[in-house]
Scaffold this motif. Structure first.
Motif, short mmCIF file in Angstrom:
data_model
loop_
_atom_site.label_atom_id
_atom_site.label_comp_id
_atom_site.label_asym_id
_atom_site.label_seq_id
_atom_site.Cartn_x
_atom_site.Cartn_y
_atom_site.Cartn_z
N ASP A 109 104.74 12.21 11.67
CA ASP A 109 104.53 11.83 10.27
C ASP A 109 103.34 10.89 10.12
O ASP A 109 102.58 10.99 9.15
N GLN A 110 103.17 9.98 11.07
CA GLN A 110 102.01 9.09 11.03
C GLN A 110 100.71 9.89 11.15
O GLN A 110 99.71 9.59 10.49
N ASP A 138 109.71 2.06 10.46
CA ASP A 138 108.95 3.27 10.79
C ASP A 138 107.44 3.03 10.83
O ASP A 138 106.67 3.96 11.07
N HIS A 139 107.01 1.79 10.54
CA HIS A 139 105.60 1.39 10.57
C HIS A 139 104.76 2.01 9.45
O HIS A 139 103.55 2.10 9.57
N ALA A 150 110.97 9.47 -1.15
CA ALA A 150 109.89 9.49 -2.13
C ALA A 150 108.77 8.52 -1.75
O ALA A 150 107.58 8.86 -1.83
N LEU A 151 109.15 7.32 -1.33
CA LEU A 151 108.16 6.34 -0.90
C LEU A 151 107.38 6.84 0.32
O LEU A 151 106.15 6.76 0.38
N LYS A 152 108.11 7.36 1.28
CA LYS A 152 107.48 7.86 2.50
C LYS A 152 106.50 8.98 2.19
O LYS A 152 105.38 9.00 2.71
N GLN A 153 106.92 9.90 1.33
CA GLN A 153 106.05 11.01 0.97
C GLN A 153 104.78 10.53 0.27
O GLN A 153 103.68 11.02 0.54
N LYS A 167 113.12 11.03 18.18
CA LYS A 167 112.90 10.17 17.02
C LYS A 167 111.49 9.60 17.04
O LYS A 167 110.80 9.58 16.01
N PHE A 168 111.04 9.14 18.20
CA PHE A 168 109.68 8.59 18.30
C PHE A 168 108.65 9.68 17.99
O PHE A 168 107.67 9.43 17.27
N CYS A 169 108.86 10.88 18.52
CA CYS A 169 107.91 11.97 18.28
C CYS A 169 107.88 12.35 16.80
O CYS A 169 106.81 12.65 16.25
#
Length: 240
Positions: free
Chosen positions: A183-184, A78-79, A36-39, A176-178
């Motif tokens: 997302d960024q 995840d920055h 939820a936070l990420k979204q 994982k990096f990709c």
């Protein structure tokens, strides 16, 4: 490769996005808070630089203190979130310089991942690429015909297509990096407010990439993928 796709579908499911046969299991409190936070950060609902106060987040997402703290720690890795010394957390800031670095790094990593997938991918992987592109092409990018309204189903299918392209690279760390960089990039796309691209056929760009992949032409596929990303960056750069 199927495990990679299943994991990707599970990620979408945890964020409340359905991809047909994605797992319907209930995520843990930490997973729920994280998703939820990420979204909200990706969508811009939580603005760059905004302070993230534990008590407010508890009320916003209806979870306890521990899941919120754990989610913030994960998002820091995840920055998407920054730790402010001893004063708590805030949403990571955004800048044109960071976007340029993000784009450059994404192109470096995904070109290598795509080349490795083309070299190593099976026929089953080819079929997954075709299916992902077909599903994406069938979903309207906008929910409205006369003006742009973001379509979460399209966003989920779009990510699945791009991650399927590189799914056979043979490196879970690279994937994982990709995934994180994807997302960024979506976050910057949301922050720019640039969702529609006049005079551009994004679906045709996807199909052209797909055709080059199926032809096992690594040079052409890489060129088309990089051009695809560069085209998007041109629209975004003027709006950031």
């Amino acid at each position: 490769m199927e495990r990679v796709i299943e994991a990707e579908q599970a990620d979408f499911a945890s964020e409340g996005i359905s991809l047909g046969n994605a797992s319907a299991g209930s995520p843990s409190m930490t997973s729920r808070a994280y998703a939820a936070l990420k979204q909200d950060i990706i969508s811009g609902a939580l603005h760059p630089g905004a302070k993230l106060k534990i008590e407010q987040l508890r009320e916003r997402y209806d979870v306890g203190t521990s899941p919120i703290r754990e989610a913030l720690s994960l998002l820091t890795s995840d920055h998407f979130v920054e730790r402010i010394d001893q004063r708590g957390f805030r949403v990571s800031k955004a800048s044109t310089a960071e976007f340029a670095e993000l784009l450059k790094t994404r192109c470096w990593l995904e070109e290598r991942a795509l080349r490795e997938s083309i070299a190593n991918g099976s026929q089953a992987w080819e079929e997954q690429v075709v299916l992902a592109n077909y599903r994406l092409s069938r979903i309207p990018r906008s929910q409205a015909a006369d003006h742009f309204v973001a379509n979460a189903e399209w966003e989920a299918a779009h990510k699945l297509f791009h991650m399927t392209l590189i799914a056979e690279c043979g490196s879970t760390m690279l994937l994982k990096f990709c995934d994180q960089l994807y997302d960024q990039n979506v976050r910057y796309r949301q922050l720019s407010g640039t969702q529609a691209y006049p005079n551009r056929d994004v679906a045709e760009e996807h199909s052209a990439i797909c055709d080059a992949v199926l032809a096992r032409d690594a040079d052409l596929a890489s060129q088309r993928l990089m051009e695809h990303y560069q085209q998007t960056s041109i629209y975004l750069a003027d709006s950031l």
